[in-house]
Structures are given as structure tokens and as C-alpha cells.
Design a protein around this motif. Structure first.
Motif, PDB file in Angstrom:
ATOM      1  N   TYR A 114       2.145   7.393 -11.029  1.00  0.00           N
ATOM      2  CA  TYR A 114       2.426   7.918  -9.692  1.00  0.00           C
ATOM      3  C   TYR A 114       1.179   7.887  -8.822  1.00  0.00           C
ATOM      4  O   TYR A 114       0.739   8.897  -8.290  1.00  0.00           O
TER       5      TYR A 114
ATOM      6  N   PHE B 213      -1.074   5.476  -5.843  1.00  0.00           N
ATOM      7  CA  PHE B 213      -1.013   4.378  -4.872  1.00  0.00           C
ATOM      8  C   PHE B 213      -2.107   3.358  -5.180  1.00  0.00           C
ATOM      9  O   PHE B 213      -3.140   3.703  -5.755  1.00  0.00           O
TER      10      PHE B 213
ATOM     11  N   GLN C 123      -8.699  -2.597 -11.820  1.00  0.00           N
ATOM     12  CA  GLN C 123      -7.452  -1.915 -12.208  1.00  0.00           C
ATOM     13  C   GLN C 123      -6.272  -2.426 -11.394  1.00  0.00           C
ATOM     14  O   GLN C 123      -5.169  -2.580 -11.909  1.00  0.00           O
TER      15      GLN C 123
ATOM     16  N   HIS D   8      -4.467   2.093  -3.508  1.00  0.00           N
ATOM     17  CA  HIS D   8      -5.837   2.346  -3.039  1.00  0.00           C
ATOM     18  C   HIS D   8      -6.580   3.345  -3.904  1.00  0.00           C
ATOM     19  O   HIS D   8      -7.771   3.542  -3.738  1.00  0.00           O
ATOM     20  N   GLN D   9      -5.876   3.968  -4.840  1.00  0.00           N
ATOM     21  CA  GLN D   9      -6.549   4.919  -5.715  1.00  0.00           C
ATOM     22  C   GLN D   9      -7.152   4.250  -6.949  1.00  0.00           C
ATOM     23  O   GLN D   9      -7.618   4.922  -7.854  1.00  0.00           O
ATOM     24  N   PHE D  10      -7.107   2.925  -6.987  1.00  0.00           N
ATOM     25  CA  PHE D  10      -7.630   2.203  -8.146  1.00  0.00           C
ATOM     26  C   PHE D  10      -8.822   1.341  -7.759  1.00  0.00           C
ATOM     27  O   PHE D  10      -9.022   1.014  -6.585  1.00  0.00           O
ATOM     28  N   SER D  11      -9.585   0.928  -8.779  1.00  0.00           N
ATOM     29  CA  SER D  11     -10.654  -0.046  -8.550  1.00  0.00           C
ATOM     30  C   SER D  11     -10.042  -1.445  -8.490  1.00  0.00           C
ATOM     31  O   SER D  11      -8.889  -1.644  -8.863  1.00  0.00           O
TER      32      SER D  11
ATOM     33  N   PRO E 165       0.803  -1.227   0.000  1.00  0.00           N
ATOM     34  CA  PRO E 165       0.000   0.000   0.000  1.00  0.00           C
ATOM     35  C   PRO E 165       0.832   1.272   0.000  1.00  0.00           C
ATOM     36  O   PRO E 165       0.313   2.343  -0.283  1.00  0.00           O
TER      37      PRO E 165
ATOM     38  N   LEU F 234       4.236   3.262  -5.010  1.00  0.00           N
ATOM     39  CA  LEU F 234       3.568   3.803  -6.184  1.00  0.00           C
ATOM     40  C   LEU F 234       3.590   2.758  -7.297  1.00  0.00           C
ATOM     41  O   LEU F 234       4.433   1.859  -7.298  1.00  0.00           O
TER      42      LEU F 234
END
Ligand SMILES: Nc1ncnc2c1ncn2[C@@H]1O[C@H](COP(=O)(O)OP(=O)(O)O)[C@@H](O)[C@H]1O
Ligand code: SF4
Ligand SMILES: [Mg+2]
Lengths: 450, 310
Positions: free
Chosen positions: A193, A195, A203, A197-200, A151, A154
Motif C-alpha cells: 500500500y 505509492f 525498488q 514516489h515512496q520508493f527508490s 503516480p 498503489l
């Protein structure tokens, strides 16, 4: 790319090369108990499995959860070492044949040759360059896309990490390699760039796939790669995996509990039950003429797979038994709808049956076993013992189990039960490359299977 | 977020991101999150004030010579009440300026907490990491040692050490460090084992990365938050415990340390001279409170359950 290693030049490899050969692999986890943590038994998660994965093909490894698929997948990828048997990497077809000969041959000369072969090809015996060569060429994608990505890293560091480890690229070259990998999995430069947790979920699984592709491996072990995803996203990921395989000649070991997921993906299927192979063969053959009742039940559990022929197939009931004490004979006999008296009925089946009928079970005081097939069940009252004995002779229990009973004697508060002793059911050939471990063999007799 | 393939290369936006910018943004977001809690803000303000006081002590009051950490003695002005010109917070029985003690006490507290917490953090993380990451026999041996330390109550253990070594500020620091490192070793070990069993460690092993890299890239960065939260809380707690030890007589007589001041001033309370004990006592209270407020705020902000959703 693999110039560093002599064993590896991909050019002279033939299409029917075996990427990986699994031979009699066992993984037994010790069960420890008490203050001194003494070993009181073993969870036989994988208990003697053999199969091959050939270049560019997909092998579907299917079974209910708890059957040992992930454990086997981890042994295949080298994440954990088997407690028995071996996983062999990078053998030609002829060498695999030689391996099988050597494994069957107990002579000292054969053992010496085997030891030599194992040093070069058995994955838990590899060292140095051969070890690195295997590590690069066998990657893995896990079910939980969140848990399998650090987590705090990047995307560029996650996907670029294999390239850094093998010093394949650094700086701008690394960035460009990562971008190219991301594009191959349907992501892009603007994701570098971010992390995890910023993806589904879908993804993130693409990121995992990009990481697995980075070193251009021969084999990827996919452990339920789509099981945590929405149905629509599942299809996208399956398509992606399919296209990558077509473009790169990758081999997959596709682990899943869901037959419909591998129906179109897999060239060959291995169905696994309680640590053993129930059936293996070409996907089409297995789907059209499933030989093992367990495979049939798995197919029946997916209505979308068997709607055509109007086959009536028995769906699975009950749960997978405890792998620390697998059933005798055929491990599936406790749940098999077509079980025969020869399928391994044993004392545990009586105990299991007692557990489900509470009144009698409460009266059970102990079981004195001679072996798995022969035991005296002690009850608190003679009435309870007689009650059990008469039930065992009635049709409250399966007919096959009744026929397997050789002796039921009541003496005082105890019932002695003795079943027919049978050996473990082995895999037998049902057609070219098609094997099943079931006593009922339609090509030999017309009885039994529906 | 929709799971769609990325736009083509031509349509892709110019990339202005870099790893550094992204990480700075994350630090900024985290700071904003921490400061959105009023209690944490109050705690931070108190801490900043204390730190300022500690750092600028020589400029706020003229340092006592030869040792600035000794209370000055003005035998001409003993037992002055607060508000006396030149002695804003009054003086002690021996004519010590209470304000001087408050200010230089902050400096001592800062030294104490930084040295003690800093060293137990380092020692605890190293031992906890070794035990958790390497495991096996080494883990067993290290944890047996930790168990021995843990079986003795903290305060009693610290007291025993300080009593054996004799009353001095340095000995109190040493005693506190001896007592506290086990807590860090335990927290770190538990966290390292938890992270070691997570799937991204398997993912790193599958790549073939070295153990050292796995420790440095995966385990350490993900194991740090629990010990950092504990360290923040302990920055406050060590001052409370040190004060307690000083109060029961293990402090070095005459130094500008809050616990010693409270201890030396308490005799006067019965005769109405409340100030010599009260002001240093208030400082101890505020110091402990501030770090606990911030520590709790950090714990909430860094909670992995809420962190992953940001
Ligand atoms: N590390 C382990 N220690 C003990 N038992 C395990 C371990 N891993 C898996 N098992 C047991 O082995 C069996 C097979 O598990 P697994 O391989 O995860 O099955 P599947 O992937 O088919 O669901 C289960 O009964 C599970 O409880
Ligand atoms: S051997 Fe075949 S018939 Fe017998 S229990 Fe097993 S699967 Fe059923
Ligand atoms: Mg699994």
C-alpha cells in the motif's frame, strides 16, 4: 495458466523454439512541415532489421543512443506497428524456416500461405484470443521507473493490474498473488500500500519487473532497465533479472547503449547502427572476434571489457548522422577509422566537411544533386570553388574519400563532384550464426582490420 | 531509501495498511500542506463564512415573499444610513434592506458559481477528453469549434449573449457557461495529451488493458488537477463577471444580487449615500479574493513538481 488458448500449451514446446522472429522491420516516422503539414521526408529510425529471439535466451540489442533501439523494442513488443516488415510470434524453428522461404518467394501460392501464417503469428495482424495470447506473453520494462508507474496508483494496483485485466484473481487471492510477485523481486507485503514516489529508483524498477512477471510471459523487452540507476543498484537489478530468467525460462530482449551491461547477461548480441544491424552473433564470439568496426569501437569505449589482450581499438568520434538522411553504402563510413573507397562516399560527405570549415561553407550557395553521389556545388566566387577543388585533391580529406572521387571539375563558380556509386552494404556470414555488415572481411583477405 | 531486499516473511510487520487508509492519509497530508499557507487559510475562512451565509440565509433574515430573491421594499424606510435599528447596513432608495441583499446575494452567488463552474467543468472535461484521448479527426473538429469560441473576447461574448437573450439572472449564467467551457476543454485536452504520451500509458497498453480502463485509471485521475485549480479560481471569477454584466445593465432589476445592488446604488454615492453600493461591492471583492487565494494555494500544493517529492 494458458489453458484458454490452444496455440499456447507450453509443455510441447522445444527449447530451441523461436519466441519471436523479427523480419526486415522498418519504422519510418514522417517528417511534416509547413501549414499543410505535408510530408517532406522520413526519419528512418529502424530500417530493415531481422533477428530471432529463442526460448529462454537473452538477446542484447546494443548501439549508441539515437540508433533506433527503443523504436525497435517498441515494434517487437507491439507498442508501435512497424511501417515495413513484420514481427512474428510463437513459431517453431521449422515454421520460422518456412516463413523465410515464403518471404523470399514471390509466387501467388507462397503469398497466400504467408498471409495465412501472418494472421496467426504476425503480431500486428493478430485478433481476439491470439492477440490476447501475445499480449500476455510479451511484456516490457522501461528505462524510467518513475515515468512508467502511474503516480496515483498503489503498488498492489500496479502489480495486480495484469491479473485483473485477465481476470486471473481478485480480492484476497489477488493480494496474495501480488505479495508473491513482490517477494520474487525482493520486495514484500509491507510495500503493497505505497505509492511509487515512496520508493527508490531500484525498488521502483523491481515493481516494474514484478508487473511484467505477473502474467508469466515468454518474453520481456527490457529497454535500458538499469541505465538510470546507480552502479551498485544496477548490479542488483541485473542479478535479479538473471535469476528470474534462470528460474522461469524467460527470454529477454535487452536493449542498452552500454555493452558491459549485457556482457554477462546476453547469449547473443545484435549491434545496431542508424536503424540497421551492424553485427550479430553469440556474445562470446562477438566479444572475442568482433567483425564490424562499430562493434569494435563500442567495445573500446568500455575499458573494463578490453583490458586483457592489449588490443588497440579506435574509440568512436563524432556523432550519429541524421536518420532522415542516412549515409550511402555503409552507414558507418562517416565515422569509420578503417573505411575504404568502396564504403559509400558521397556528396553529403563533402557538404559535411564544408560545414566544419566555416570560411568555405559561407561561400556555398547551393547544391544541385543528380543523385547522392553526383552533384554540382555552387559557390559565390570562383576562388572559393577552386579552393574546394584543390582541397579535395589534397590530404586534408580522408584518403579513402579521395580515392572514391571519380571526378572533380571546376566550371565558373561551381564544382562538380562525382563519387563512385556503390550499393548498400549487406550483412555477410562470418561464422556460424555470426553476421556483420562490413566490406572488410578478415577471413577473405588480410587487409584492413587491425 | 535503501534498496535492500525485504525482510523475510516471518519478520515482516503485521500489515495494518489498506488502500483506503493510505488514500485517506494522502488526503490528510495534502490538506495539511494546503493549510500551511496562511493566505490559503484566510481564503478558506472567507469562503466558509460566505457558504454559511448562503446556506443559512432563510434563518438569518426572514425570506421575502413570494420570491426571496427579490429585494424587500419598505417604502417607509428609504435611504436609511447604516446602524438604523432593524437596518444594520442601511437601506436603498427603494427601502430595500442592504443586509438582506448582502446575505441573499451570497446565496445567489453560490448558486451562480456552482451551476456555471460545475457545468463548464463537466462539459469541458468531456470535450477535452474526447479530443485529447481519441484525437484524429474528432480532435480537429472539436478544436476548430473551440477556436471559434476563443476568437471572441470573453466579456464581449458574454455581453452579446446576455444582451440578445434579455436581462435576467438565468441568462447571465447561460452566457457565462457558453463563454467558459472552451477554457476547460483546452486545459483538459492539453493535459490528457500530455498524460497519454507518458510511459505508464505504454505500460498499461503492454498489459493489454482496454482503452476505457486506461482512460479511467490512468488518464482521468492524472488529468484532474489543472481543471480543478481553474475551477476554484473561476468560482470567484464568475461572480466578478456576473457582477460586471449586472452593473452594465444586464442584471435583473430588483433582485438581491450583488452586482445589481452595486449598480442600483451607485447613483446615491454622489449624494453621500455610499452604503447601498459599498457593502455589496465589498462582498464581490471578498468572494473573488477568497477563491483566488485558495486557487493559488491549490495550484502550488498540487504542482506535480513538488507533489512527486512528498
Ligand atoms: N515518435 C517519433 N517521431 C519521430 N522520430 C522519432 C520518434 N521516436 C524516435 N524517433 C527518432 O528515431 C531515432 C531513433 O530513436 P530511438 O529508437 O529512441 O533510439 P535509441 O533508443 O537507440 O536511443 C532518433 O533519431 C529519434 O529522434
Ligand atoms: S563497410 Fe566496414 S570498413 Fe567500410 S565504412 Fe563500413 S564499417 Fe567501415
Ligand atoms: Mg532508447
Amino acid at each position: 495458466m494458458n489453458a484458454m488458448n490452444d496455440v499456447s500449451s507450453k509443455v510441447d514446446r522445444r527449447a530451441d523454439d523461436v519466441v519471436l522472429a523479427v523480419r526486415n522491420v522498418k519504422k519510418h516516422y514522417p517528417i511534416r512541415e509547413g501549414v499543410f503539414q505535408s510530408v517532406v521526408g522520413h526519419v528512418k529510425a529502424v530500417d530493415g532489421v531481422s533477428f530471432d529471439i529463442r526460448r529462454g535466451e537473452t538477446v542484447g540489442l546494443v548501439g549508441e543512443s539515437g540508433c533506433g533501439k527503443s523504436t525497435l523494442g517498441r515494434c517487437v513488443s507491439g507498442l508501435s506497428d512497424p511501417t515495413g516488415g513484420g514481427v512474428y510470434f510463437g513459431l517453431s524453428k521449422a515454421e520460422v524456416a518456412r516463413l523465410d522461404t515464403l518471404l523470399a518467394d514471390g509466387s501467388a501460392a507462397a503469398q497466400a500461405e504467408l498471409a495465412q501464417m501472418e494472421r496467426r503469428h504476425r503480431i500486428d495482424r493478430l485478433e481476439g484470443a491470439a492477440q490476447r495470447h501475445f499480449r500476455r506473453n510479451c511484456q516490457m520494462v522501461f528505462q524510467d521507473s518513475f515515468a512508467s508507474l502511474n503516480p496515483r496508483q498503489l503498488v498492489i494496483d500496479i502489480v495486480g493490474r495484469p491479473l485483473r485485466v485477465y481476470r486471473e484473481a481478485s480480492g484476497d487471492a489477488l493480494t496474495e498473488r501480488v505479495v508473491s510477485l513482490l517477494e520474487q523481486v525482493g520486495l514484500g507485503r509491507h510495500h503493497l500500500y505505497r505509492f511509487p514516489h515512496q520508493f527508490s529508483g531500484g525498488q521502483r524498477q523491481r515493481i516494474s519487473i514484478a508487473r511484467a512477471l505477473a502474467l508469466d510471459p515468454d518474453l520481456i523487452v527490457l529497454d535500458e532497465p538499469t541505465s538510470a540507476l546507480d552502479v551498485s543498484v544496477q548490479a542488483q537489478i541485473l542479478n535479479l533479472l538473471y535469476e528470474l530468467q534462470r528460474d522461469r525460462g524467460l527470454a529477454y530482449l535487452f536493449v542498452t547503449h552500454d555493452l558491459s551491461v549485457v556482457h554477462h547477461m546476453a547469449d547473443r548480441l545484435v549491434t545496431m547502427y542508424l536503424g540497421r544491424v551492424a553485427e550479430s552473433g553469440d556474445t562470446n564470439t562477438v566479444f572475442e572476434t568482433p567483425q564490424h568496426p562499430y562493434t569494435r569501437a563500442l567495445i573500446a569505449a568500455k575499458p573494463d571489457l578490453n583490458d586483457d589482450e592489449g588490443r588497440t581499438m579506435q574509440a568512436l568520434e563524432g556523432r550519429v548522422p541524421d536518420p532522415a538522411r542516412p549515409p550511402q553504402g555503409c552507414r558507418f563510413h562517416t565515422r569509420c577509422a578503417v573505411a575504404t573507397p568502396m564504403c559509400g562516399w558521397e556528396v553529403d560527405d563533402v557538404v559535411r566537411w564544408l560545414e566544419s570549415s566555416k570560411g568555405v561553407f559561407d561561400a556555398l550557395e547551393g547544391v544541385d544533386r543528380t543523385n547522392a553521389f553526383d552533384a554540382a556545388l555552387r559557390f559565390s566566387s570562383e576562388a572559393a570553388a577552386r579552393n574546394l577543388a584543390s582541397t579535395l585533391r589534397s590530404d586534408a580529406i580522408p584518403a579513402a574519400m579521395q580515392q572514391a572521387l571519380e571526378d572533380v571539375t571546376v566550371s565558373g563558380g561551381a564544382v562538380r563532384v562525382r563519387f563512385r556509386e556503390v550499393p548498400e552494404v549487406e550483412l555477410t556470414e562470418r561464422g556460424p550464426g555470426h553476421h556483420a555488415a562490413c566490406l572488410i572481411n578478415p577471413s577473405h583477405s588480410s587487409s584492413g582490420a587491425n | 531509501m535503501v534498496d535492500l531486499p525485504s525482510p523475510s516473511r516471518a519478520a515482516a510487520p503485521v500489515v495494518r495498511d489498506s488502500a483506503f487508509r493510505v488514500r485517506m492519509r494522502r488526503v490528510r497530508d495534502l490538506t495539511a500542506q494546503i493549510l500551511s499557507n496562511p493566505a490559503t487559510v484566510i481564503g478558506s475562512v472567507i469562503i466558509l463564512a460566505m457558504f454559511a451565509m448562503a446556506i443559512f440565509a432563510p434563518w438569518l433574515t426572514a425570506p421575502n415573499t413570494p420570491d426571496p430573491y427579490q429585494m424587500p421594499r419598505d417604502w417607509a424606510a428609504t435611504r436609511m444610513p447604516p446602524g438604523t435599528p432593524g437596518y444594520l447596513l442601511g437601506t436603498t432608495n427603494e427601502g430595500g434592506d442592504v443586509l438582506y441583499g448582502v446575505i441573499w446575494g451570497a446565496r445567489m452567488s453560490l448558486q451562480l458559481s456552482l451551476v456555471v463552474v460545475g457545468s463548464v467543468l463537466v462539459i469541458g472535461c468531456i470535450i477535452g477528453s474526447l479530443a485529447g484521448f481519441i484525437g484524429g479527426k474528432l480532435d480537429e473538429i472539436l478544436m476548430r469549434i473551440v477556436d471559434v469560441f476563443l476568437s471572441i473576447p470573453e466579456l464581449i461574448f458574454a455581453l452579446a449573449i446576455a444582451a440578445v437573450l434579455g436581462p435576467s439572472f438565468g441568462n447571465i449564467m447561460f452566457a457565462l457557461a457558453m463563454v467558459m467551457w472552451v477554457k476547460y476543454a483546452r486545459i483538459m485536452r492539453a493535459r490528457v495529451i500530455q498524460i497519454k504520451n507518458s510511459e505508464y500509458i505504454d505500460a498499461a497498453r503492454i498489459i493489454g488493458d482496454s482503452k476505457l480502463n486506461i482512460y479511467l485509471r490512468d488518464i482521468l485521475p492524472n488529468s484532474f488537477t489543472p481543471v480543478m485549480v481553474q475551477a476554484t479560481l473561476d468560482m470567484g471569477n464568475v461572480v466578478l463577471i456576473a457582477a460586471t454584466l449586472s452593473f452594465i445593465g444586464l442584471g435583473e432589476a430588483g433582485i438581491a444580487e450583488w452586482g445589481v445592488l452595486v449598480s442600483e446604488g451607485q447613483a446615491g454615492i454622489a449624494s453621500g449615500r455610499w452604503w447601498a453600493s459599498t457593502f455589496p461591492g465589498l462582498m464581490i471583492f471578498l468572494w473573488g479574493l477568497a477563491f483566488n487565494l485558495v486557487g493559488d494555494g491549490l495550484r502550488d500544493a498540487l504542482d506535480p513538481r513538488t507533489e512527486s517529492s512528498r
